[in-house]
Motif scaffolding. Structure first.
Motif, PDB file in Angstrom:
ATOM      1  N   LYS A   3       0.862  -1.181   0.000  1.00  0.00           N
ATOM      2  CA  LYS A   3       0.000   0.000   0.000  1.00  0.00           C
ATOM      3  C   LYS A   3       0.899   1.231   0.000  1.00  0.00           C
ATOM      4  N   PHE A   4       0.650   2.126  -0.963  1.00  0.00           N
ATOM      5  CA  PHE A   4       1.452   3.330  -1.123  1.00  0.00           C
ATOM      6  C   PHE A   4       0.586   4.562  -0.928  1.00  0.00           C
ATOM      7  N   PHE A   5       1.179   5.598  -0.358  1.00  0.00           N
ATOM      8  CA  PHE A   5       0.567   6.917  -0.312  1.00  0.00           C
ATOM      9  C   PHE A   5       1.488   7.858  -1.069  1.00  0.00           C
ATOM     10  N   ILE A   6       0.933   8.562  -2.066  1.00  0.00           N
ATOM     11  CA  ILE A   6       1.711   9.534  -2.837  1.00  0.00           C
ATOM     12  C   ILE A   6       1.082  10.900  -2.637  1.00  0.00           C
ATOM     13  N   ASN A   7       1.828  11.798  -2.033  1.00  0.00           N
ATOM     14  CA  ASN A   7       1.353  13.166  -1.846  1.00  0.00           C
ATOM     15  C   ASN A   7       1.594  13.947  -3.134  1.00  0.00           C
ATOM     16  N   ASN A   8       0.608  14.730  -3.545  1.00  0.00           N
ATOM     17  CA  ASN A   8       0.713  15.564  -4.751  1.00  0.00           C
ATOM     18  C   ASN A   8       0.959  14.733  -6.012  1.00  0.00           C
ATOM     19  N   ILE A   9       0.035  13.853  -6.297  1.00  0.00           N
ATOM     20  CA  ILE A   9       0.180  12.948  -7.439  1.00  0.00           C
ATOM     21  C   ILE A   9       0.130  13.684  -8.781  1.00  0.00           C
ATOM     22  N   ASN A  10      -0.416  14.890  -8.789  1.00  0.00           N
ATOM     23  CA  ASN A  10      -0.534  15.614 -10.060  1.00  0.00           C
ATOM     24  C   ASN A  10       0.637  16.561 -10.313  1.00  0.00           C
ATOM     25  N   THR A  11       1.790  16.270  -9.725  1.00  0.00           N
ATOM     26  CA  THR A  11       3.014  17.004 -10.048  1.00  0.00           C
ATOM     27  C   THR A  11       3.886  16.101 -10.921  1.00  0.00           C
ATOM     28  N   TYR A  12       4.939  16.654 -11.470  1.00  0.00           N
ATOM     29  CA  TYR A  12       5.825  15.889 -12.348  1.00  0.00           C
ATOM     30  C   TYR A  12       6.391  14.666 -11.623  1.00  0.00           C
ATOM     31  N   ILE A  13       6.940  14.877 -10.439  1.00  0.00           N
ATOM     32  CA  ILE A  13       7.554  13.772  -9.700  1.00  0.00           C
ATOM     33  C   ILE A  13       6.485  12.805  -9.194  1.00  0.00           C
ATOM     34  N   GLY A  14       5.368  13.333  -8.688  1.00  0.00           N
ATOM     35  CA  GLY A  14       4.290  12.472  -8.217  1.00  0.00           C
ATOM     36  C   GLY A  14       3.761  11.569  -9.313  1.00  0.00           C
ATOM     37  N   ASP A  15       3.594  12.123 -10.499  1.00  0.00           N
ATOM     38  CA  ASP A  15       3.103  11.326 -11.622  1.00  0.00           C
ATOM     39  C   ASP A  15       4.128  10.281 -12.051  1.00  0.00           C
ATOM     40  N   ALA A  16       5.398  10.629 -12.058  1.00  0.00           N
ATOM     41  CA  ALA A  16       6.444   9.672 -12.445  1.00  0.00           C
ATOM     42  C   ALA A  16       6.477   8.497 -11.471  1.00  0.00           C
ATOM     43  N   ILE A  17       6.351   8.781 -10.193  1.00  0.00           N
ATOM     44  CA  ILE A  17       6.321   7.711  -9.187  1.00  0.00           C
ATOM     45  C   ILE A  17       5.083   6.848  -9.377  1.00  0.00           C
ATOM     46  N   GLY A  29      -8.546  -4.629 -19.644  1.00  0.00           N
ATOM     47  CA  GLY A  29      -8.538  -3.345 -18.956  1.00  0.00           C
ATOM     48  C   GLY A  29      -8.817  -3.440 -17.472  1.00  0.00           C
ATOM     49  N   ASN A  30      -8.866  -4.651 -16.924  1.00  0.00           N
ATOM     50  CA  ASN A  30      -9.103  -4.844 -15.499  1.00  0.00           C
ATOM     51  C   ASN A  30      -7.786  -4.805 -14.741  1.00  0.00           C
ATOM     52  N   LEU A  31      -7.840  -4.233 -13.538  1.00  0.00           N
ATOM     53  CA  LEU A  31      -6.646  -4.211 -12.701  1.00  0.00           C
ATOM     54  C   LEU A  31      -6.527  -5.524 -11.948  1.00  0.00           C
ATOM     55  N   PRO A  32      -5.320  -6.037 -11.780  1.00  0.00           N
ATOM     56  CA  PRO A  32      -5.147  -7.276 -11.019  1.00  0.00           C
ATOM     57  C   PRO A  32      -5.392  -7.021  -9.532  1.00  0.00           C
ATOM     58  N   TYR A  33      -5.933  -8.011  -8.849  1.00  0.00           N
ATOM     59  CA  TYR A  33      -6.202  -7.862  -7.417  1.00  0.00           C
ATOM     60  C   TYR A  33      -4.935  -7.914  -6.578  1.00  0.00           C
ATOM     61  N   ASP A  34      -3.872  -8.474  -7.116  1.00  0.00           N
ATOM     62  CA  ASP A  34      -2.640  -8.590  -6.356  1.00  0.00           C
ATOM     63  C   ASP A  34      -1.691  -7.411  -6.589  1.00  0.00           C
ATOM     64  N   GLY A  35      -2.165  -6.373  -7.255  1.00  0.00           N
ATOM     65  CA  GLY A  35      -1.324  -5.209  -7.533  1.00  0.00           C
ATOM     66  C   GLY A  35      -1.196  -4.296  -6.328  1.00  0.00           C
ATOM     67  N   ASN A  36      -0.449  -3.245  -6.496  1.00  0.00           N
ATOM     68  CA  ASN A  36      -0.271  -2.266  -5.441  1.00  0.00           C
ATOM     69  C   ASN A  36      -1.552  -1.459  -5.250  1.00  0.00           C
ATOM     70  N   LEU A  37      -1.834  -1.123  -4.003  1.00  0.00           N
ATOM     71  CA  LEU A  37      -2.913  -0.185  -3.712  1.00  0.00           C
ATOM     72  C   LEU A  37      -2.278   1.184  -3.544  1.00  0.00           C
ATOM     73  N   ILE A  38      -2.802   2.163  -4.238  1.00  0.00           N
ATOM     74  CA  ILE A  38      -2.233   3.505  -4.194  1.00  0.00           C
ATOM     75  C   ILE A  38      -3.290   4.489  -3.741  1.00  0.00           C
ATOM     76  N   TYR A  39      -2.948   5.242  -2.712  1.00  0.00           N
ATOM     77  CA  TYR A  39      -3.772   6.341  -2.224  1.00  0.00           C
ATOM     78  C   TYR A  39      -2.994   7.612  -2.500  1.00  0.00           C
ATOM     79  N   ALA A  40      -3.700   8.707  -2.796  1.00  0.00           N
ATOM     80  CA  ALA A  40      -2.980   9.916  -3.203  1.00  0.00           C
ATOM     81  C   ALA A  40      -3.776  11.176  -2.876  1.00  0.00           C
ATOM     82  N   THR A  41      -3.075  12.311  -2.968  1.00  0.00           N
ATOM     83  CA  THR A  41      -3.703  13.634  -2.880  1.00  0.00           C
ATOM     84  C   THR A  41      -3.276  14.436  -4.101  1.00  0.00           C
ATOM     85  N   TYR A  42      -4.089  15.418  -4.442  1.00  0.00           N
ATOM     86  CA  TYR A  42      -3.717  16.407  -5.451  1.00  0.00           C
ATOM     87  C   TYR A  42      -3.039  17.570  -4.749  1.00  0.00           C
ATOM     88  N   ILE A  43      -2.209  18.302  -5.469  1.00  0.00           N
ATOM     89  CA  ILE A  43      -1.467  19.396  -4.859  1.00  0.00           C
ATOM     90  C   ILE A  43      -2.351  20.587  -4.496  1.00  0.00           C
TER      91      ILE A  43
END
Length: 126
Positions: A3-17, A29-43
């Motif tokens: 499980k990942f948290f990315i702050n400011n996902i809509n910045t250059y670095i946030g988007d690259a990560i 087009g379905n996401l796998p259930y065993d993938g990473n869970l990502i939570y984020a905020t916009y800047i």
């Protein structure tokens, strides 16, 4: 599953990560259930619109909810180039408020220029 948290996902670095961490969809087009869970905020805004692959976009206007999700993440990522130092304080408060039962990784991304102005702490060795 991480499980990942990315702050400011809509910045250059946030988007690259995000592009590196997000689960890749299968042929339908379905996401796998065993993938990473990502939570984020916009800047700069609160939005319910989320990029494909983000489990939940968190609103800055609801810091308690954000703290709860941060406490559940294994890896918390902050870009200090575009971020606010108070955002990092929110993550640290989350660690105090919610008991930590597993190892967490806090990643702070900054530039060399930030460290250039840090006064050196030298110890004289005799």
């Amino acid at each position: 599953m991480a499980k990942f948290f990315i702050n400011n996902i809509n910045t250059y670095i946030g988007d690259a990560i995000f592009q590196e961490l997000r689960p890749k969809p299968d042929e339908e087009g379905n996401l796998p259930y065993d993938g990473n869970l990502i939570y984020a905020t916009y800047i700069d805004k609160d939005s319910s619109a989320k990029p494909f692959g983000v489990a939940k976009m968190l609103k800055r206007s609801k810091p308690r909810l954000t703290m709860k999700f941060i406490s559940e993440c294994n890896v918390i990522i902050y870009d200090l180039h575009t971020g606010n130092p108070k955002d990092v304080e929110l993550a640290l408060e989350a660690f105090k408020k919610y008991p930590i039962e597993e190892e967490k990784v806090l990643i702070l991304i900054s530039s060399v220029a930030v460290w250039k102005n840090t006064p050196p702490k030298l110890e004289e060795i005799k």
